[in-house]
Design a protein around this motif. Sequence first.
Motif, PDB file in Angstrom:
ATOM      1  N   GLU A   5       1.068  -0.966   0.147  1.00  0.00           N
ATOM      2  CA  GLU A   5      -0.073   0.427  -0.374  1.00  0.00           C
ATOM      3  C   GLU A   5       0.960   1.410  -0.133  1.00  0.00           C
ATOM      4  O   GLU A   5       1.994   0.968   0.159  1.00  0.00           O
ATOM      5  N   SER A   6       0.937   2.180  -0.291  1.00  0.00           N
ATOM      6  CA  SER A   6       1.175   3.617  -0.557  1.00  0.00           C
ATOM      7  C   SER A   6       0.334   4.425  -1.501  1.00  0.00           C
ATOM      8  O   SER A   6      -1.010   4.534  -1.673  1.00  0.00           O
ATOM      9  N   THR A   7       0.857   6.325  -1.274  1.00  0.00           N
ATOM     10  CA  THR A   7      -0.288   7.109  -1.388  1.00  0.00           C
ATOM     11  C   THR A   7       0.494   6.884  -3.220  1.00  0.00           C
ATOM     12  O   THR A   7       1.462   6.986  -3.165  1.00  0.00           O
ATOM     13  N   ILE A   8      -0.479   8.043  -3.734  1.00  0.00           N
ATOM     14  CA  ILE A   8      -0.521   8.416  -5.245  1.00  0.00           C
ATOM     15  C   ILE A   8      -0.305   9.997  -4.922  1.00  0.00           C
ATOM     16  O   ILE A   8      -1.049  10.693  -4.427  1.00  0.00           O
ATOM     17  N   GLN A   9       1.107   9.978  -5.138  1.00  0.00           N
ATOM     18  CA  GLN A   9       1.755  11.759  -5.023  1.00  0.00           C
ATOM     19  C   GLN A   9       1.720  12.160  -6.972  1.00  0.00           C
ATOM     20  O   GLN A   9       2.075  11.814  -7.624  1.00  0.00           O
ATOM     21  N   ASN A  10       1.209  13.637  -7.035  1.00  0.00           N
ATOM     22  CA  ASN A  10       1.356  13.865  -7.937  1.00  0.00           C
ATOM     23  C   ASN A  10       0.890  13.214  -8.880  1.00  0.00           C
ATOM     24  O   ASN A  10       1.486  13.298 -10.017  1.00  0.00           O
ATOM     25  N   ASP A 126       0.107  -6.282 -18.434  1.00  0.00           N
ATOM     26  CA  ASP A 126       0.614  -7.344 -18.482  1.00  0.00           C
ATOM     27  C   ASP A 126       1.085  -7.462 -17.310  1.00  0.00           C
ATOM     28  O   ASP A 126       1.033  -9.532 -16.681  1.00  0.00           O
ATOM     29  N   PHE A 127       1.905  -6.744 -15.973  1.00  0.00           N
ATOM     30  CA  PHE A 127       2.007  -6.643 -14.970  1.00  0.00           C
ATOM     31  C   PHE A 127       1.015  -7.132 -13.941  1.00  0.00           C
ATOM     32  O   PHE A 127       0.858  -8.000 -12.778  1.00  0.00           O
ATOM     33  N   ILE A 128       0.239  -5.611 -14.437  1.00  0.00           N
ATOM     34  CA  ILE A 128      -0.967  -5.362 -12.845  1.00  0.00           C
ATOM     35  C   ILE A 128      -1.416  -6.553 -12.937  1.00  0.00           C
ATOM     36  O   ILE A 128      -2.210  -6.791 -11.830  1.00  0.00           O
ATOM     37  N   SER A 129      -1.988  -7.670 -14.090  1.00  0.00           N
ATOM     38  CA  SER A 129      -2.747  -7.951 -14.185  1.00  0.00           C
ATOM     39  C   SER A 129      -2.814  -9.360 -12.618  1.00  0.00           C
ATOM     40  O   SER A 129      -3.307  -9.840 -12.971  1.00  0.00           O
ATOM     41  N   LEU A 130      -1.605  -9.600 -12.836  1.00  0.00           N
ATOM     42  CA  LEU A 130      -1.248 -10.561 -11.283  1.00  0.00           C
ATOM     43  C   LEU A 130      -1.938 -10.231 -10.569  1.00  0.00           C
ATOM     44  O   LEU A 130      -2.116 -10.892  -9.580  1.00  0.00           O
ATOM     45  N   PHE A 131      -2.756  -9.293 -10.167  1.00  0.00           N
ATOM     46  CA  PHE A 131      -2.449  -8.767  -8.567  1.00  0.00           C
ATOM     47  C   PHE A 131      -4.104  -7.601  -8.369  1.00  0.00           C
ATOM     48  O   PHE A 131      -4.604  -7.374  -9.341  1.00  0.00           O
ATOM     49  N   HIS A 132      -4.602  -7.862  -7.916  1.00  0.00           N
ATOM     50  CA  HIS A 132      -5.942  -7.175  -6.885  1.00  0.00           C
ATOM     51  C   HIS A 132      -5.597  -5.931  -6.655  1.00  0.00           C
ATOM     52  O   HIS A 132      -3.839  -5.455  -5.802  1.00  0.00           O
ATOM     53  N   ILE A 133      -5.715  -5.299  -7.745  1.00  0.00           N
ATOM     54  CA  ILE A 133      -5.509  -3.636  -7.288  1.00  0.00           C
ATOM     55  C   ILE A 133      -6.859  -2.781  -6.725  1.00  0.00           C
ATOM     56  O   ILE A 133      -8.093  -3.031  -7.488  1.00  0.00           O
ATOM     57  N   ARG A 139      -4.907   6.636  -2.337  1.00  0.00           N
ATOM     58  CA  ARG A 139      -3.828   5.612  -1.865  1.00  0.00           C
ATOM     59  C   ARG A 139      -3.707   4.717  -3.032  1.00  0.00           C
ATOM     60  O   ARG A 139      -5.127   4.923  -4.129  1.00  0.00           O
ATOM     61  N   PHE A 140      -3.389   3.929  -3.156  1.00  0.00           N
ATOM     62  CA  PHE A 140      -3.598   2.416  -4.246  1.00  0.00           C
ATOM     63  C   PHE A 140      -3.201   1.150  -3.467  1.00  0.00           C
ATOM     64  O   PHE A 140      -1.841   1.227  -2.580  1.00  0.00           O
ATOM     65  N   ILE A 141      -3.313  -0.113  -3.316  1.00  0.00           N
ATOM     66  CA  ILE A 141      -2.962  -1.195  -2.822  1.00  0.00           C
ATOM     67  C   ILE A 141      -3.127  -2.166  -3.488  1.00  0.00           C
ATOM     68  O   ILE A 141      -4.246  -2.576  -5.063  1.00  0.00           O
ATOM     69  N   LEU A 142      -1.818  -2.661  -4.157  1.00  0.00           N
ATOM     70  CA  LEU A 142      -2.056  -4.464  -5.006  1.00  0.00           C
ATOM     71  C   LEU A 142      -2.208  -5.369  -4.094  1.00  0.00           C
ATOM     72  O   LEU A 142      -1.279  -5.500  -2.578  1.00  0.00           O
TER      73      LEU A 142
END
Length: 144
Positions: A5-10, A126-133, A139-142
């Motif tokens: 988990e992290s924040t979205i900045q800019n 192709d990479f992001i689809s491996l995770f629940h986002i 904020r974003f959580i993978l």
Amino acid sequence: MPSFESTIQNNQPLLTVQVSIPNSNLPNSSAGFVALLDTGAQLTSLSPKVPQTLGLMQIGTGTIVPASGQHINVPKFHVRIDIPIATNVQLKGGGQYQSAYLQGKDMDVFQLPFQPPNYDVLLGMDFISLFHITLFRGRFILSN
């Protein structure tokens, strides 16, 4: 379920990923790089800095089509990308392990034709689809 988990900045969801040469025990065959989650990109790409840092061997070439619509031939590499979620974790009883990762994958990636100013890995679908986002309130959580 492990998660990051992290924040979205800019307006940029940035995180650190571990890029490595698959099945290599050579020194300097793995390093951390700043990555941008780009749900609008189909493919994962690397800045010119990543192959140079890791000494990656080119496995071919490919064609990418950036937003300009111009077809560009670029080098192709085979790497492993994982997401570090912990380091130097203390276990009950005094034990310790060095790293924990969200399981990524070995993949073929293309080199970007430019050096982005604030990231070195562009994570495409192709990479992001491996995770629940989850994107929520800046904020974003993978998670796996």
